[in-house]
Motif scaffolding. Structure first.
Motif, PDB file in Angstrom:
ATOM      1  N   LEU A  20     -34.140  15.977  24.795  1.00  0.00           N
ATOM      2  CA  LEU A  20     -34.826  16.092  26.090  1.00  0.00           C
ATOM      3  C   LEU A  20     -36.314  15.807  25.944  1.00  0.00           C
ATOM      4  O   LEU A  20     -36.913  15.112  26.791  1.00  0.00           O
ATOM      5  N   LEU A  21     -36.934  16.326  24.883  1.00  0.00           N
ATOM      6  CA  LEU A  21     -38.349  16.066  24.665  1.00  0.00           C
ATOM      7  C   LEU A  21     -38.600  14.588  24.427  1.00  0.00           C
ATOM      8  O   LEU A  21     -39.560  14.002  24.971  1.00  0.00           O
ATOM      9  N   VAL A  22     -37.763  13.943  23.615  1.00  0.00           N
ATOM     10  CA  VAL A  22     -37.915  12.510  23.357  1.00  0.00           C
ATOM     11  C   VAL A  22     -37.759  11.728  24.656  1.00  0.00           C
ATOM     12  O   VAL A  22     -38.546  10.798  24.948  1.00  0.00           O
ATOM     13  N   VAL A  30     -43.730   5.299  28.999  1.00  0.00           N
ATOM     14  CA  VAL A  30     -43.411   4.017  29.632  1.00  0.00           C
ATOM     15  C   VAL A  30     -44.041   3.919  31.010  1.00  0.00           C
ATOM     16  O   VAL A  30     -44.632   2.896  31.389  1.00  0.00           O
ATOM     17  N   LEU A  31     -43.948   5.014  31.768  1.00  0.00           N
ATOM     18  CA  LEU A  31     -44.510   4.981  33.119  1.00  0.00           C
ATOM     19  C   LEU A  31     -46.035   4.836  33.087  1.00  0.00           C
ATOM     20  O   LEU A  31     -46.614   4.058  33.854  1.00  0.00           O
ATOM     21  N   VAL A  32     -46.682   5.598  32.219  1.00  0.00           N
ATOM     22  CA  VAL A  32     -48.153   5.529  32.150  1.00  0.00           C
ATOM     23  C   VAL A  32     -48.597   4.163  31.652  1.00  0.00           C
ATOM     24  O   VAL A  32     -49.534   3.543  32.208  1.00  0.00           O
ATOM     25  N   LEU A  33     -47.967   3.652  30.575  1.00  0.00           N
ATOM     26  CA  LEU A  33     -48.353   2.345  30.047  1.00  0.00           C
ATOM     27  C   LEU A  33     -48.075   1.238  31.060  1.00  0.00           C
ATOM     28  O   LEU A  33     -48.882   0.292  31.205  1.00  0.00           O
ATOM     29  N   GLY A  35     -48.134   1.672  34.257  1.00  0.00           N
ATOM     30  CA  GLY A  35     -49.188   1.810  35.266  1.00  0.00           C
ATOM     31  C   GLY A  35     -50.497   1.208  34.808  1.00  0.00           C
ATOM     32  O   GLY A  35     -51.216   0.566  35.607  1.00  0.00           O
ATOM     33  N   ILE A  36     -50.836   1.431  33.516  1.00  0.00           N
ATOM     34  CA  ILE A  36     -52.074   0.839  32.994  1.00  0.00           C
ATOM     35  C   ILE A  36     -51.998  -0.683  33.029  1.00  0.00           C
ATOM     36  O   ILE A  36     -52.949  -1.374  33.449  1.00  0.00           O
ATOM     37  N   ARG A  37     -50.875  -1.244  32.599  1.00  0.00           N
ATOM     38  CA  ARG A  37     -50.706  -2.708  32.602  1.00  0.00           C
ATOM     39  C   ARG A  37     -50.780  -3.245  34.034  1.00  0.00           C
ATOM     40  O   ARG A  37     -51.443  -4.265  34.284  1.00  0.00           O
ATOM     41  N   GLU A  38     -50.128  -2.557  34.946  1.00  0.00           N
ATOM     42  CA  GLU A  38     -50.156  -2.999  36.336  1.00  0.00           C
ATOM     43  C   GLU A  38     -51.569  -2.907  36.911  1.00  0.00           C
ATOM     44  O   GLU A  38     -52.023  -3.786  37.664  1.00  0.00           O
ATOM     45  N   ASN A  39     -52.274  -1.842  36.537  1.00  0.00           N
ATOM     46  CA  ASN A  39     -53.650  -1.696  37.027  1.00  0.00           C
ATOM     47  C   ASN A  39     -54.548  -2.795  36.463  1.00  0.00           C
ATOM     48  O   ASN A  39     -55.394  -3.356  37.182  1.00  0.00           O
ATOM     49  N   GLN A  40     -54.386  -3.117  35.181  1.00  0.00           N
ATOM     50  CA  GLN A  40     -55.157  -4.201  34.588  1.00  0.00           C
ATOM     51  C   GLN A  40     -54.878  -5.526  35.299  1.00  0.00           C
ATOM     52  O   GLN A  40     -55.803  -6.303  35.600  1.00  0.00           O
ATOM     53  N   ARG A  41     -53.610  -5.789  35.555  1.00  0.00           N
ATOM     54  CA  ARG A  41     -53.252  -7.046  36.230  1.00  0.00           C
ATOM     55  C   ARG A  41     -53.835  -7.102  37.632  1.00  0.00           C
ATOM     56  O   ARG A  41     -54.370  -8.126  38.063  1.00  0.00           O
ATOM     57  N   THR A  42     -53.742  -5.951  38.335  1.00  0.00           N
ATOM     58  CA  THR A  42     -54.267  -5.915  39.701  1.00  0.00           C
ATOM     59  C   THR A  42     -55.786  -6.155  39.722  1.00  0.00           C
ATOM     60  O   THR A  42     -56.313  -6.928  40.540  1.00  0.00           O
ATOM     61  N   LEU A  43     -56.496  -5.467  38.822  1.00  0.00           N
ATOM     62  CA  LEU A  43     -57.950  -5.643  38.761  1.00  0.00           C
ATOM     63  C   LEU A  43     -58.321  -7.073  38.395  1.00  0.00           C
ATOM     64  O   LEU A  43     -59.287  -7.649  38.938  1.00  0.00           O
ATOM     65  N   LEU A  44     -57.548  -7.635  37.460  1.00  0.00           N
ATOM     66  CA  LEU A  44     -57.820  -9.017  37.058  1.00  0.00           C
ATOM     67  C   LEU A  44     -57.564  -9.985  38.198  1.00  0.00           C
ATOM     68  O   LEU A  44     -58.341 -10.927  38.428  1.00  0.00           O
ATOM     69  N   GLU A  45     -56.461  -9.753  38.930  1.00  0.00           N
ATOM     70  CA  GLU A  45     -56.165 -10.614  40.077  1.00  0.00           C
ATOM     71  C   GLU A  45     -57.270 -10.516  41.130  1.00  0.00           C
ATOM     72  O   GLU A  45     -57.696 -11.523  41.704  1.00  0.00           O
ATOM     73  N   ILE A 169     -54.280   2.784  23.908  1.00  0.00           N
ATOM     74  CA  ILE A 169     -53.592   3.759  24.765  1.00  0.00           C
ATOM     75  C   ILE A 169     -52.166   3.991  24.277  1.00  0.00           C
ATOM     76  O   ILE A 169     -51.675   5.132  24.235  1.00  0.00           O
ATOM     77  N   ARG A 170     -51.505   2.915  23.867  1.00  0.00           N
ATOM     78  CA  ARG A 170     -50.123   3.058  23.395  1.00  0.00           C
ATOM     79  C   ARG A 170     -50.067   3.887  22.116  1.00  0.00           C
ATOM     80  O   ARG A 170     -49.194   4.742  21.957  1.00  0.00           O
TER      81      ARG A 170
END
Length: 513
Positions: A20-22, A30-33, A35-45, A169-170
């Motif tokens: 359960l912990l794993v 996965v969700l946070v990373l 989100g970070i990738r999506e935020n980077q892409r959005t800012l770059l766009e 971050i990862r």
């Protein structure tokens, strides 16, 4: 060896907790990373869109302020200068293409050219396009003057910093996840271990109950479901213990009853043997003297002696049968008694008078200390009780012994006054092992003593039954090598205690004066 391995509850719960912990840490990472990738892409766009709009405005101004010329010609003549200006304005490497996709200029002459033909086809349709090559990101957007397409703008952006940030971050999440997993598993394991230990204690308590060792206290004291389970196990142990004790008690009673029945059976066999012998003895004497009568009819002295002895033996036989019938009748149905007010002193004096001859022949002296008083009882039954007890006191006494007969009235603090009669002797006493059984039917202290005295084990049981029928009691107060003492209690008639004074005795009883 592996086939015999069994994963216990502690291991199963710990493994489940780890999984359960794993799962939780992985999902969060996965969700946070993402989100970070999506935020980077959005800012770059958004950055590319703003830069593209600014570049488009600059190129349009240049196109409108220049001379009238075709877009391809404009891009070929001013493309290199515009690329340098736009690169300085945006801070990124810029490459310009004509409408047909021909290279028009770049802000970095040494920048390697990428194959962007597929992306240029998208921009030809008025759409933006992205191309990623390693750490480089190419953004292509169309350039317009109103509705007229002037060419294609290409920005060169480095993703190295963003990728490095993403990697940091990862790694941070991996480290934090591993730490959370380790600490969480350790805390969970300790907690699970405590709970499993509680369950193990409850299991040991249940096994202890199963082995017949019942609990004397709660095995676990908690304020949760496990505490309620421990309380239930403890109460179950107490109930089982009480039930088992009751079963053991009933079993013991049953064994005692079976033993008593066997004793009674043995006593009955002994009684049958005794009564057969006792019946046979007088019958043998009667037959022998009858034969003498037939053989010596002309001897008056012999005839007189034989007749007298036949009469004695017949009386003895009759008394024996009468006593057995009386006891049997009292055991079968309610023996009728005619209770009345009896002046006790005359009755006791008469009983002594009846036994005086036998006492004299045995060398026994009877002493009396009799007080007035009336009891409520059947006179014949009381007489039978007294004759039997006095007869025993004389019969089992020593030559030159004494018998003491006295009566008094008890005055208990809480209760009805009763008449007490004491018969004590200086005889041979009663063995200790026979004290609790002398009132049992068919029981005799010893065969030799019974045969010598003519006892059949019926006298005292009959005395006890007769006393109980009168609402009284009879008991052996004391016995020893110096003699025995019996006491008989009878209900006192209401008028029998009027005018009598009571004195307190050493035994806590009040005696009349």
């Amino acid at each position: 060896m592996l086939g015999k391995f069994r994963l216990g509850l502690k291991g199963k719960i710990s493994l489940l907790l780890a999984l359960l912990l794993v799962f939780v840490v992985t999902c969060l990472s996965v969700l946070v990373l993402s989100g970070i990738r999506e935020n980077q892409r959005t800012l770059l766009e958004q950055s590319f869109t703003r830069q593209a709009e600014a570049a488009n405005l600059h190129v349009r101004e240049e196109y409108l302020t220049g001379g009238r010329m075709q877009p391809d010609q404009f891009m070929k003549q001013t493309g290199q200068r515009l690329a340098v200006d736009l690169g300085a304005q945006s801070g990124m490497a810029v490459t310009l293409y004509t409408v047909d996709g021909t290279f028009a200029g770049t802000s970095l002459p040494f920048q390697p050219r990428a194959d962007v033909q597929d992306a240029l086809r998208f921009t030809a349709q008025g759409q933006s396009a992205y191309l990623t090559e390693g750490d480089q990101l190419l953004f292509l957007a169309p350039l317009y003057n109103a509705e007229q397409r002037l060419g294609t703008l290409q920005f060169h952006a480095s993703l190295a910093e963003q990728n490095a940030f993403y990697a940091r971050i990862r790694r941070l999440f991996l480290l934090a996840g591993a730490t959370v997993l380790g600490v969480g598993f350790l805390i969970g394991y300790v907690y699970v271990r405590r709970q499993v230990n509680v369950i193990s204690r409850l299991n040991r308590a249940a096994s202890q109950i199963g082995q017949g060792d019942y609990l004397s206290a709660l095995s676990v004291i908690r304020k949760d479901e496990l505490g309620e389970l421990a309380q239930g196990i403890f109460e179950m142990s107490q109930n089982i213990s009480a039930s088992v004790d009751a079963l053991h008690e009933e079993k013991q009673k049953l064994l005692d009853t079976v033993g008593r029945l066997r004793e009674l059976e043995q006593q009955q066999k002994q009684f049958i043997g005794n009564i057969s012998h006792e019946l046979k003895t007088p019958l043998t004497s009667i037959i022998a003297y009858a034969d003498l009568l037939n053989m010596y009819r002309d001897d008056p002295a012999l005839l007189d002696d034989a007749g007298r002895r036949i009469h004695v033996e017949a009386q003895r036989l009759y008394g024996l049968v009468e006593k057995a019938l009386q006891l049997s009748a009292m055991d079968v149905y309610e023996f009728e008694t005619q209770a009345e007010a009896i002046p006790l002193r005359p009755l006791l004096e008469e009983a002594v008078a009846r036994l005086q001859g036998k006492a004299n022949s045995c060398g026994v002296t009877i002493h009396t200390s009799l007080a007035a008083g009336e009891v409520w009882a059947d006179p014949e039954n009381v007489m039978h009780i007294m004759l039997n007890l006095l007869d025993n006191a004389v019969k089992y006494n020593r030559p030159g012994g004494q018998v003491h007969l006295l009566n008094y009235i008890t005055a208990p603090e809480n209760g009805t006054p009763r008449m007490v009669i004491e018969i004590s002797d200086t005889g041979i006493g009663i063995p200790e092992e026979a004290v609790l059984r002398i009132f049992d039917p068919f029981y005799t202290v010893s065969k030799d003593r019974s045969r010598a005295s003519g006892g059949t084990g019926l006298g005292l049981p009959l005395v006890r039954n007769l006393a109980e029928k009168q609402g009284g009691t009879v008991q052996l107060a004391e016995t020893g090598p110096d003699g025995s003492r019996f006491t008989v209690e009878l209900p006192l008639h209401a008028s029998g205690s009027e005018g009598i004074k009571y004195t307190q005795t050493n035994e806590g009883e009040a005696r009349n004066e």
